[in-house]
Scaffold this motif. Structure first.
Motif, PDB file in Angstrom:
ATOM      1  N   ASP A 220       0.863  -1.177   0.000  1.00 14.48           N
ATOM      2  CA  ASP A 220       0.000   0.000   0.000  1.00 14.48           C
ATOM      3  C   ASP A 220       0.900   1.229   0.000  1.00 14.48           C
ATOM      4  OD1 ASP A 220      -1.680   2.144   0.727  1.00 14.48           O
ATOM      5  OD2 ASP A 220      -3.094   0.735   1.617  1.00 14.48           O
ATOM      6  N   SER A 223       0.076   4.010   2.590  1.00 16.04           N
ATOM      7  CA  SER A 223       0.502   3.607   3.924  1.00 16.04           C
ATOM      8  C   SER A 223       2.005   3.685   4.057  1.00 16.04           C
ATOM      9  CB  SER A 223       0.071   2.174   4.212  1.00 16.04           C
ATOM     10  OG  SER A 223      -1.302   2.131   4.365  1.00 16.04           O
TER      11      SER A 223
ATOM     12  N   HIS B  93      -6.201   1.658   5.286  1.00 15.66           N
ATOM     13  CA  HIS B  93      -4.935   1.397   4.598  1.00 15.66           C
ATOM     14  C   HIS B  93      -3.941   0.575   5.406  1.00 15.66           C
ATOM     15  CE1 HIS B  93      -5.256   3.666   0.849  1.00 15.66           C
ATOM     16  NE2 HIS B  93      -6.010   4.485   1.519  1.00 15.66           N
TER      17      HIS B  93
END
Lengths: 353, 243
Positions: A220, A223, B93
């Protein structure tokens, strides 16, 4: 910091595996020198080694980082040509400088350096490709890397000094110069060493805290950024490392063949790399090694089929995507799939450390 | 003043999302930014965190000051490395295919050589969210929505930041989990003097939690004040508190 097993696979560098590698090395060099394995088998072994470096290096970007680079053949071309030209200028009589710039015998020490320089120049090209990857991903990055592949091949096609589309040769003479000093199967030796070094380096990088930044981009990217990973920096590192190793594979390839031409590094070469990465499993280093072995052997086994081979191999890829889209190993390592291996290798490790 | 946003104009996907908003957050304060869908809440937080991805919002005018210094040129990873702020993004996330523990460990990416401090933070996170401790070895995508949100908060704390920003932490949570979450955040605020900026659609919960708030409406701040004042503000009542 505690280890993250899923990100950084096995903690290796174990005496058992080191011994196994040394034994394999001795076996291959010994059998070659004794004349037990013929030239054909030798060349297949060498191509396996080159393909291992090629697919493992592509796995850094396409597997671990989760980007989609399709122009890996271009970087191989850069490494192949840079090291070939260097090797020819430095160690042999040539059309650029006439006499060799260095005593031909010095090739036995300088040959690996020539290969590494090829890799470094490729890494610089990788840097240029990494920059657009800051702004784009996925399909768009794929298109950019394909374009880069075409640009590199077209450039070489149009550089008359290195033979243009006719190709460039003379590297065999460098090898002859080395053999004149001590008669050893140099290419087998160096390919083996570079394969081991590449694998160890990739493994160490991916295991390190620093390298986990690369995998976090795959998981991600947002992130990764808010977890303090400098994603732009990590992309530069990954691309440079990956293309640098491809350049080394290219340099070795050029010296095994004794001849290079731009067509060898076209989009087909890049596709072979992709096939190997997806066959082995994205983000699996042992998967890349395994698939490079299988793929190279398959190419050889199917050689009698001639052009039909290029129907069969893509067909296998389609079947693979249908029935096992994660590749042979997924993102696991061989030691995860066969716990026995782990018992042999890992337990020794933990008792040592 | 820890954070000062001055006349911020931000474009998001080619459209002006914020038309010059100003607000501030003091050290140790709990502040909320409430507003409906599309009010510009997420654009605000993403601008504060300086996310650089291609789809991130773009600051066109104004300034963001952190301890009096502009952070417009600061990269997102630098903000986290220097423990200036940590974002709990909308939609969490988290790294789904990593375990809970791995997610938390990865958040300490930049905290080199702080082994004992990291352990302390980890203990704090696990004491605030005991459920995470029970599920330490579980892949985080298999957690429930509420647990994933706890993990996202835990991960933000693990960076060692003294200021955390949360983007709609209540979204998709059952009421009981939501209250647990805010209770935990209040504890961190008290225990660590943690500065918290929370962006919420659920105005009632947000105003109960924060001491001060701003109301954001289509890219502009239309009301501000202490939570009590906002709770009794007619516009807020009408738009967000159901009359």
């Amino acid at each position: 910091m505690t280890d993250i097993p899923a990100l950084a696979k096995r903690n290796s560098r174990l005496p058992v595996s080191t011994m196994a590698i040394l034994a394999l090395f001795a076996l291959m060099v010994g059998l070659t020198m004794a004349g037990v394995i013929n030239k054909y088998i030798q060349s297949v072994l060498m191509f396996i080694g080159i393909n291992i470096i090629f697919s493992a290096s592509l796995n850094i970007v396409n597997g671990y980082m989760g980007e989609f680079s399709c122009g890996h053949g271009g970087f191989m071309a850069v490494g192949a040509y840079v090291s070939s030209v260097l090797s020819v200028i430095l160690f042999t009589e040539n059309s650029f400088t006439g006499q060799p710039l260095l005593p031909p015998g010095s090739a036995i020490f300088l040959f690996p350096i020539v290969i590494i320089i090829g890799g470094l120049v490729s890494a610089v090209f990788g840097l240029l490709v990494a920059i657009p990857s800051f702004k784009t991903r996925d399909d768009y990055l794929a298109i950019i890397t394909i374009a880069a592949n075409f640009i590199i091949v077209t450039l070489i096609n149009n550089i008359g000094a290195v033979g243009g589309s006719r190709g460039f040769m003379g590297m065999k003479k460098s090898l002859k110069a080395m053999e004149a000093v001590i008669d050893l199967p140099y290419m087998i030796i160096w390919i083996f060493i570079f394969v081991v070094l590449s694998i160890v380096m990739i493994r160490r990088l991916m295991k390190s805290t620093y390298g986990k930044g690369i995998s976090s981009i795959r998981y991600d990217e947002t992130s990764a950024e808010i977890m303090s990973v400098n994603t732009n920096h990590m992309k530069l590192v990954a691309f440079m490392f990956s293309s640098g190793l491809a350049g080394i594979a290219g340099g070795l390839f050029a010296h095994v063949m004794g001849f290079v031409n731009p067509a060898s590094f076209s989009i087909f070469k890049s596709t072979e790399g992709l096939v190997m990465v997806y066959l082995g499993g994205m983000g699996s280093l042992s998967g890349s090694v395994l698939s490079a072995v299988i793929f190279t052997l398959m190419l050889e086994a199917l050689r009698p089929l001639q052009i039909l081979k290029w129907v069969l191999i893509p067909l296998m890829l389609i079947l693979l995507m249908q029935f096992r889209p994660e590749g042979l190993l997924g993102n696991r390592e061989l030691s995860d799939v066969f716990p026995k291996l782990k018992r042999i290798f890992i337990r020794k490790d933990s008792s040592n450390g | 003043m820890l954070l000062e946003v001055k006349d911020l104009v931000v474009n998001y996907g080619g459209i002006q999302a914020l038309h010059g908003i100003s607000f501030n957050v003091d050290e140790g304060e709990v502040v909320t930014l409430i507003g409906a869908n599309g009010a510009g809440k997420t654009s605000t937080l993403m601008s504060l965190a300086r996310l650089t991805r291609p789809e991130a919002p773009e600051v066109r005018r104004g300034d963001i000051l952190y301890n009096g210094e502009s952070i417009l040129k600061t990269e997102p990873h630098e903000l986290v490395q220097n423990k200036m702020m940590s974002l709990v993004p909308e939609g969490r996330h988290i790294f789904g295919n990593l375990t809970v523990q791995e997610n938390l460990t990865l958040a300490t990416y930049a905290r080199k050589g702080e082994t004992s401090e990291i352990e302390d933070t980890e203990d704090l996170v696990y004491s605030l969210f005991p459920r995470l401790k029970e599920r330490r070895k579980q892949r985080s995508e298999s957690l429930s929505g509420g647990e994933q949100q706890m993990l996202a908060v835990g991960r933000a704390l693990m960076t060692g930041a003294t200021f955390i920003m949360l983007d709609e932490p209540s979204m998709g949570l059952a009421p009981i989990l939501m209250y647990d979450m805010f209770r935990a955040l209040r504890e961190i605020n008290k225990a660590k003097n943690m500065t918290i900026l929370v962006v919420e659609q659920n105005a009632k919960v947000a105003l109960d939690f924060a001491s001060r708030g701003y109301v954001l409406d289509t890219g502009e701040i239309i009301a501000e004040g202490s939570s009590d004042v906002l709770r009794n503000d007619e516009r807020v009542k009408k738009a967000y508190l159901g009359g």
